[in-house]
Scaffold this motif. Structure first.
Motif, short mmCIF file in Angstrom:
data_model
loop_
_atom_site.label_atom_id
_atom_site.label_comp_id
_atom_site.label_asym_id
_atom_site.label_seq_id
_atom_site.Cartn_x
_atom_site.Cartn_y
_atom_site.Cartn_z
N THR A 132 30.34 27.50 23.06
CA THR A 132 31.25 28.46 24.02
C THR A 132 31.19 29.65 23.50
OG1 THR A 132 32.61 26.57 24.77
CG2 THR A 132 33.54 28.54 24.49
N HIS A 169 30.99 29.39 29.06
CA HIS A 169 30.70 27.92 28.55
C HIS A 169 28.85 28.02 28.83
CE1 HIS A 169 34.41 26.69 27.81
NE2 HIS A 169 34.76 26.30 28.96
N LEU A 171 28.77 20.88 29.06
CA LEU A 171 29.12 21.30 27.55
C LEU A 171 28.20 20.40 26.67
CD1 LEU A 171 33.14 21.67 27.99
CD2 LEU A 171 31.38 23.52 27.17
#
Ligand code: CMC
Length: 431
Positions: free
Chosen positions: A60, A71, A92
């Protein structure tokens, strides 16, 4: 490792020390002080880590001055509009947006792990009936290490992967169970045919005697709340997870540590504190009194939901959250509720007030999330657990990244000692 093309020179106590400077893909350069103590016999002092990077990360990126949050490079506004929570989880965790086949497989894996071990029900019953759901979550998530032994070996990539999926899948179930327990209702088992957000809403609001029909607009708003909280680089709770993990602790224990840190009102606990503050203010005419208190150096009171360590322009999550709040309140026909009136007027006054403008204090994500959650029917005590279940993916992604990083060592800050120097023990009769 980031590119290292420059050096910085520090002259101190007659010594000149050359320090490498790393250039990130975006953002300010970073002076590498790892050898400083060995070469210069000197430490640095930075309480609150305002100028210190403790790790390298590719997950991030935040530009606080520009109000930008990315992200894996993708802006949060685009994700909030076009993506959904489980896709953001995949992004992520694995670094790229999934293909259709990859997201289908991921969703299946998460869905198949949503139930918790039946014996965990007994564990819940050990808590006092009126326990705060965050207290229950810290305990129960930590206790997962006692129930899922086969995913606690941090050196086995497969076990790390299973632990990650288990936590993304089970933490919402645990949060909903903590809620049900706190209001004396039976636990509601997850349903695999529902999407992630709808399943969570149903586990909170259905009862065995009556099914809960999930409104797609509320489900979408819940999903968006989850996306907007999914990760936020090296904030206090994420740094706590990394620090706990740096000793080799198992992933469930590390996430429990993150939940404990999140609870504080300066961090995730601000959403509960903010709504309680709005209710305490009660009516628009009382706002000036609270603004005055917030400015008073001798009064510990702060306007909850305002200010951020990194964002000094605006919080991009707050912008999306505000829009979502408008949609939800319009759907429920409660645009004129008194708390919302106070929130809107407080925001207007604070954004024009010199104190808040000069200190760059803008409404943050917690200012609006509580208004939506309140409208959905959640009590304030559930606001921070919802933040926690949404942030679980961020914590686990950062934890996995840390385990795979060769440069990581056990976290062990130094100190600026200001206590007594060596002195001799005094017998009790001579004190
Ligand atoms: N109300 C009144 N004054 C404030 C506020 C506030 N909410 N926030 C900061 N200030 C003042 C503070 O008194 C200080 O003034 P001075 O320079 O005269 O001493 C100045 O602004 C800088 O504050 P700081 O405490 O040094 O800033 P920080 O980066 O350490 O703290 C913060 C950031 C978020 C903890 C703080 O702004 C705060 O306590 N806000 C209220 C709690 C809150 O909403 N937290 C949620 C953060 S966003 C979600 C999350 O990350 O969990």
């Amino acid at each position: 490792m980031a590119a290292t093309t420059k050096t910085a020179t520090l002259t101190f106590n007659g010594k000149t020390i050359e320090l490498p400077v790393h250039s990130p893909t975006v953002g300010p350069d970073v002076i590498d002080i790892r050898k400083l103590y060995a070469q210069g016999d000197v430490f640095t002092y930075d309480p609150g880590f305002t100028s210190t990077a403790a790790c390298e990360s590719a997950i991030t990126y935040i530009d606080g001055d520009a109000g930008e949050l990315l992200h894996r490079g993708y802006p949060i506004e685009q994700l909030a509009e076009k993506s959904h929570f489980l896709e953001v989880c995949y992004l992520l965790l694995y670094g790229e947006l999934p293909t259709a086949a990859q997201i289908e497989d991921f969703e299946t894996r998460v869905t198949r792990h949503t139930m918790v071990h039946e014996q965990m029900h007994n564990f819940f019953r050990g808590f006092r009936r009126d326990a705060h759901p965050m207290a229950t979550m810290v305990g129960v998530v930590g206790a997962m290490s006692a129930f899922y032994h086969d995913s606690t070996d941090i050196n086995d990539p497969w076990q790390r992967e299973v632990a990650a999926i288990r936590m993304i899948a089970k933490v919402p179930t645990i949060a909903a169970m903590a809620y049900k327990y706190s209001i004396g209702q039976p636990f509601i088992y997850p349903r695999n045919d529902l999407d992630y957000a709808s399943n969570f809403l149903r586990m909170c609001f259905a009862v065995p005697a009556e099914e809960y029909e999930v409104d797609p607009i509320l489900s979408r708003a819940m999903d968006r709340i989850m996306m907007l909280h999914a990760d936020h680089e090296q904030n206090a709770s994420t740094s706590t997870v990394r620090l706990a993990g740096s000793s080799g602790a198992n992933p469930f224990a590390c996430i429990a540590a993150g939940i404990a840190c999140l609870w504080g009102p300066a961090h995730g606990g601000a959403n509960q504190a903010c709504l309680e503050m709005l209710r305490e203010i009660g009516t628009v005419d009382r706002i000036p009194e609270y603004i005055k208190r917030a400015k008073d150096k001798d009064d510990p009171f702060r306007l909850m939901g305002f200010g951020h360590r990194v964002y000094k322009n605006f919080d991009p999550r707050a912008k999306v959250m505000k829009q979502s709040a408008d949609e939800v309140l319009a759907l429920l026909g409660i645009e004129n509720n008194p708390t919302l009136q106070v929130a809107k007027e407080l925001e207007r006054i604070a954004l024009e007030d010199d104190y808040f403008v000069s200190k760059k204090l803008y409404p943050n994500v917690d200012f609006y999330s509580g208004i939506i959650l309140d409208a959905m029917g959640f009590p304030t005590s559930m606001f921070t657990p919802i933040f926690a279940l949404s942030r679980t993916v961020g914590w686990i992604s950062q934890w996995k990244e840390m385990i795979g990083d060769q440069a990581q060592k056990i976290g062990r800050p130094r100190q600026l000692y200001v206590g007594e120097t060596r002195r001799e023990y005094i017998e009790v009769e001579n004190r």
